[in-house]
Design an enzyme around this catalytic site. Structure first.
Site, PDB file in Angstrom:
ATOM      1  CG  ASP A 169     -26.249 -44.930  -4.957  1.00 42.73           C
ATOM      2  OD1 ASP A 169     -27.366 -44.600  -3.451  1.00 42.73           O
ATOM      3  OD2 ASP A 169     -26.656 -44.497  -5.620  1.00 42.73           O
TER       4      ASP A 169
ATOM      5  CG  ASN B 242     -24.962 -35.087   2.478  1.00 41.47           C
ATOM      6  OD1 ASN B 242     -26.112 -34.198   3.654  1.00 41.47           O
ATOM      7  ND2 ASN B 242     -25.309 -35.750   1.531  1.00 41.47           N
TER       8      ASN B 242
ATOM      9  CD  GLU C  60     -28.321 -36.368   2.932  1.00 38.90           C
ATOM     10  OE1 GLU C  60     -28.958 -37.053   2.278  1.00 38.90           O
ATOM     11  OE2 GLU C  60     -27.889 -37.081   3.992  1.00 38.90           O
TER      12      GLU C  60
END
Length: 488
Positions: free
Chosen positions: A274, A204, A207
């Site tokens: 996920d 993301n 990050e």
């Protein structure tokens, strides 16, 4: 892309995917809050129910099973009650568990979420991030070496809980490269170099900001940071997820592809990452391009954030979303064959198609009110518009006042008109026969047995409806008033 997607339903061979990562037990406590504790300024939850769900790499595997994949899961759980429960949940989903090993020295990782009034109010994490023992690491490496050649691709779901060690990650990349398999990584931590050799990484934006030595203040900064990470991980691509901003796909020496979010309502973002990596990986391993896989995963994320708790997306949900997307993005003015496809798509997802027709020359308030009432009878309104030649044959040589393109453009700007089909005949019988609408609508200045196309529609179970019209309003009356005013 839509044609490829349909093949996922037709394929007899299920996509085989190896998922390696940290397994987490997600626990949910559901209740309501109506008062504050006298002991401290905190809400008191009145517990109503509890449930368990698969989290971390196990949720990735769960998403893939929901998409029809054959999943082999690699990770570890503690020799404890929560480990037993997690293994039971995994087994119930028909996920292969030969690659799951029991920890002796650490407990099963769990996350307890407290939900009140469909909103998460607290999360409690129970974990031990000590490195896995060398003997466990060796078992995982041996399993990976044996299994990768039989897979269509590998997904690494790193939650930074110790499974994806440097040795394990190196084994995955080396083995996959030797047998020419894609590896997709959902990364964690600040060292992306350990994923060197992967196909795609899916961080993301936060990050990316933590890992890249670039302060991200502009789009250009994000572009440079993405290029840096592609080089660092020696990856083919990076997919940066950006929450409500959607996602951006970067590839070597290609322009970034900005993909806006398609979420309609956001209730819970738990597990959305996920879902993204699951759908992206499945799509890529099934032969979709990087961009197609990214767009599908973006759609899946838009679906899953509309659910509460750790949730999954199914092929049927994605298929319905794709069909609705086609309806949303199709042009308003269609040829007959295009309109037939739209009707078929609409009916496939349970939408009711309404049809009406007319000349619509010099649109007035009566037209608007009639179209509003017609649209409320179903989900999609298709308007059959008489062509210029058709209008002349019906109204005379001095009509229409506005040509068919002008009339169609004006009508297409109305929110109640979804699609327009121009036809040349004096009646819409042939068009109705081709489109087969669920409801045929005309004004109540007609009688039911006077409605052209009634017998056609009723022959296959459709309905004919008459809508009250605004008395005294018509294009002919409007023209007469203009001429009268001009003479005076």
């Amino acid at each position: 892309m839509k044609t490829k997607f349909q093949h996922l339903f037709d394929e007899k061979k299920r996509v085989k995917i190896l998922v390696v990562g940290d397994l987490i037990l997600d626990e949910y406590i559901w209740g309501s809050v109506s008062r504050i504790s006298p002991e401290a300024p905190v809400p008191i939850l009145e517990s109503k129910s509890e449930n368990l769900a698969l989290g971390g790499a196990a949720n990735v595997a769960n998403n893939l099973v929901a998409l029809g994949c054959d999943v082999y899961l690699v990770g570890g759980v503690g020799k404890d009650e929560k480990g037993d429960k997690l293994l039971e949940l995994i087994g119930n989903r028909n996920i292969h568990t030969d690659g799951i090993f029991r920890f002796v020295h650490r407990p099963t990782t769990s996350k307890i979420r407290v939900i009140a009034h469909n909103q998460q109010v607290l999360r409690i994490d129970k974990e031990d991030n000590r490195p896995i023992l060398p003997e466990t690491e060796k078992k995982i490496i041996n399993y990976i070496n044996e299994t990768v050649p039989q897979m269509d691709g590998v997904i690494c779901s790193d939650y930074n809980k110790g499974i994806l060690t440097e040795k394990v990650t190196h084994t995955i990349m080396h083995r996959a490269k030797n047998v020419k398999k894609h590896v997709v990584v959902d990364p964690k931590g600040t060292d992306f170099s350990k994923y060197k050799g992967c196909t795609v990484i899916t961080p993301n934006q936060l990050e990316v900001e933590r890992v890249a030595p670039i302060k991200i203040a502009t789009q250009e900064d994000l572009d440079r940071a993405a290029e840096y990470l592609i080089s660092l991980a020696k990856a083919e691509s990076i997919l940066v997820t950006r929450g409500k901003e959607g996602m951006i796909l970067y590839r070597k020496k290609k322009k970034p592809v900005d993909i806006p979010t398609v979420a309609r309502e956001v209730f819970d973002v738990t597990g959305a990452g996920d879902t993204v990596i699951s759908v992206f990986g499945m799509s890529l391993f099934s032969g979709f391009t990087f961009e197609e896989a990214a767009r599908l995963s973006n759609m899946a994320a838009g679906i899953v954030v509309g659910k509460i708790g750790t949730a999954v997306v199914t092929l049927n949900e994605l298929n319905q979303f794709l069909q609705e997307d086609m309806l949303r993005t199709s042009p308003t003015i269609l040829e007959v064959e295009e309109a037939k496809k739209i009707v078929s798509l609409a009916k496939n997802i349970g939408k009711k198609v309404v049809f009406t027709n007319g000349c619509y020359d010099l649109i007035h308030g009566g037209h608007i009110e009639f179209l509003q009432k017609s649209r409320r009878m179903g989900d999609i309104l298709i308007l059959g518009l008489n062509s210029d030649d058709s209008v002349r044959a019906i109204k005379g040589p001095n009509r229409p006042i506005k040509n068919q393109q002008e009339r169609a453009n004006i009508l297409s700007a109305l929110q109640d008109v979804d699609y327009i089909v121009i036809f040349n005949e004096q009646t819409p019988e042939n068009l109705i026969r081709e489109l087969r609408p669920d409801i045929l609508v005309k004004g109540d200045d007609y009688k039911i047995d006077q409605v052209v196309g009634r017998e056609i529609v009723e022959s296959y179970g459709g309905k004919v409806a008459l809508v009250p019209i605004v008395k005294g309003l018509s294009t002919t009356n409007t023209l007469d008033q203009i001429l009268q005013h001009h003479k005076s």
